[in-house]
Scaffold this motif. Structure first.
Motif, PDB file in Angstrom:
ATOM      1  N   ASP A   2       3.325  75.314  15.604  1.00  0.00           N
ATOM      2  CA  ASP A   2       4.172  75.970  14.614  1.00  0.00           C
ATOM      3  C   ASP A   2       5.524  75.700  14.892  1.00  0.00           C
ATOM      4  OD1 ASP A   2       4.438  77.283  17.416  1.00  0.00           O
ATOM      5  OD2 ASP A   2       4.378  79.267  16.294  1.00  0.00           O
ATOM      6  N   CYS A   3       6.108  74.673  15.675  1.00  0.00           N
ATOM      7  CA  CYS A   3       7.530  74.048  15.669  1.00  0.00           C
ATOM      8  C   CYS A   3       7.668  72.754  15.930  1.00  0.00           C
ATOM      9  CB  CYS A   3       7.814  74.787  16.944  1.00  0.00           C
ATOM     10  SG  CYS A   3       7.127  74.451  18.535  1.00  0.00           S
ATOM     11  N   PHE A   4       8.934  72.312  15.720  1.00  0.00           N
ATOM     12  CA  PHE A   4       9.176  70.888  15.710  1.00  0.00           C
ATOM     13  C   PHE A   4      10.054  70.662  17.213  1.00  0.00           C
ATOM     14  CE2 PHE A   4       9.263  71.532  11.122  1.00  0.00           C
ATOM     15  CZ  PHE A   4       7.973  70.841  10.663  1.00  0.00           C
ATOM     16  N   ILE A   5      10.102  69.649  17.775  1.00  0.00           N
ATOM     17  CA  ILE A   5      10.615  69.216  18.835  1.00  0.00           C
ATOM     18  C   ILE A   5      11.580  68.377  18.164  1.00  0.00           C
ATOM     19  CG2 ILE A   5      11.025  68.293  21.088  1.00  0.00           C
ATOM     20  CD1 ILE A   5       9.502  70.733  20.927  1.00  0.00           C
ATOM     21  N   VAL A   6      12.956  68.587  18.132  1.00  0.00           N
ATOM     22  CA  VAL A   6      14.062  67.686  17.383  1.00  0.00           C
ATOM     23  C   VAL A   6      15.011  67.125  18.328  1.00  0.00           C
ATOM     24  CG1 VAL A   6      13.492  68.887  15.105  1.00  0.00           C
ATOM     25  CG2 VAL A   6      15.318  69.747  16.640  1.00  0.00           C
ATOM     26  N   GLU A   7      15.699  66.062  17.832  1.00  0.00           N
ATOM     27  CA  GLU A   7      16.848  65.674  18.667  1.00  0.00           C
ATOM     28  C   GLU A   7      18.253  65.475  18.108  1.00  0.00           C
ATOM     29  OE1 GLU A   7      16.406  61.776  21.448  1.00  0.00           O
ATOM     30  OE2 GLU A   7      16.952  61.520  19.250  1.00  0.00           O
ATOM     31  N   SER A   8      19.228  66.035  18.551  1.00  0.00           N
ATOM     32  CA  SER A   8      20.399  66.036  18.015  1.00  0.00           C
ATOM     33  C   SER A   8      21.026  64.538  17.926  1.00  0.00           C
ATOM     34  CB  SER A   8      21.475  66.797  18.716  1.00  0.00           C
ATOM     35  OG  SER A   8      22.704  66.730  18.303  1.00  0.00           O
ATOM     36  N   PRO A   9      21.615  64.100  16.979  1.00  0.00           N
ATOM     37  CA  PRO A   9      22.027  62.595  16.562  1.00  0.00           C
ATOM     38  C   PRO A   9      23.176  62.541  17.215  1.00  0.00           C
ATOM     39  CG  PRO A   9      22.521  63.927  14.665  1.00  0.00           C
ATOM     40  CD  PRO A   9      21.789  64.858  15.549  1.00  0.00           C
ATOM     41  N   LYS A  68      17.386  67.557  23.207  1.00  0.00           N
ATOM     42  CA  LYS A  68      16.381  67.977  22.320  1.00  0.00           C
ATOM     43  C   LYS A  68      16.030  69.442  22.326  1.00  0.00           C
ATOM     44  CE  LYS A  68      13.533  64.049  23.391  1.00  0.00           C
ATOM     45  NZ  LYS A  68      14.441  62.905  24.079  1.00  0.00           N
ATOM     46  N   GLN A  69      15.704  69.854  21.189  1.00  0.00           N
ATOM     47  CA  GLN A  69      15.697  71.242  20.969  1.00  0.00           C
ATOM     48  C   GLN A  69      14.416  71.629  20.351  1.00  0.00           C
ATOM     49  OE1 GLN A  69      19.003  70.959  18.763  1.00  0.00           O
ATOM     50  NE2 GLN A  69      20.230  71.277  20.600  1.00  0.00           N
ATOM     51  N   MET A  70      13.760  72.837  20.327  1.00  0.00           N
ATOM     52  CA  MET A  70      12.603  73.365  19.684  1.00  0.00           C
ATOM     53  C   MET A  70      12.961  74.394  18.606  1.00  0.00           C
ATOM     54  SD  MET A  70       9.155  75.115  21.368  1.00  0.00           S
ATOM     55  CE  MET A  70       9.038  74.183  22.397  1.00  0.00           C
ATOM     56  N   ILE A  71      12.406  73.870  17.300  1.00  0.00           N
ATOM     57  CA  ILE A  71      12.610  75.001  16.251  1.00  0.00           C
ATOM     58  C   ILE A  71      11.365  75.306  15.650  1.00  0.00           C
ATOM     59  CG2 ILE A  71      15.150  74.050  15.665  1.00  0.00           C
ATOM     60  CD1 ILE A  71      13.875  72.601  13.297  1.00  0.00           C
ATOM     61  N   LYS A  72      11.127  76.345  15.077  1.00  0.00           N
ATOM     62  CA  LYS A  72      10.278  76.761  14.353  1.00  0.00           C
ATOM     63  C   LYS A  72       9.971  76.059  12.999  1.00  0.00           C
ATOM     64  CE  LYS A  72       8.652  80.217  17.140  1.00  0.00           C
ATOM     65  NZ  LYS A  72       7.209  79.967  17.630  1.00  0.00           N
TER      66      LYS A  72
END
Length: 98
Positions: free
Chosen positions: A64-71, A76-80
């Motif tokens: 139920d979430c994405f692990i995303v990377e800031s450019p 790295k952060q986790m967002i729903k």
């Protein structure tokens, strides 16, 4: 005779109100289905925009979430998944459907 007219008026108003509710509910379900489809079509490497306005790259997908990377700083952060606003990456199968 007066009672029959007011009864027809009441039935008419109920029918109008019911029609409005039906079409509002239908359009809302259509919008929810489109948003759910968009969330399910996100792939690793896609550039997405969150509802907070962040433009980030997806590096992993969980239930139920994405692990995303800031450019900027590559943190790295986790967002729903519900926080997805739009997907900026265009996939070939999406282009073929249109």
């Amino acid at each position: 005779m007066g009672g029959t007219g007011s009864l027809l008026y009441m039935l008419f108003m109920v029918a109008i109100f019911g029609g409005i509710i039906f079409f509002m509910n239908r359009s809302q379900k259509k919008k929810q289905k489109k948003e759910e489809e968009q969330r399910n079509n996100v792939q690793i490497g896609d550039e997405i925009v969150t509802i907070g306005g962040w433009v980030v790259k997806v590096v992993s997908i969980k239930d139920d979430c994405f692990i995303v990377e800031s450019p900027v700083d590559h943190s790295k952060q986790m967002i729903k998944k519900w926080a997805l606003s739009s997907n900026n990456t265009i996939h070939e199968e999406t282009a073929d459907k249109k």
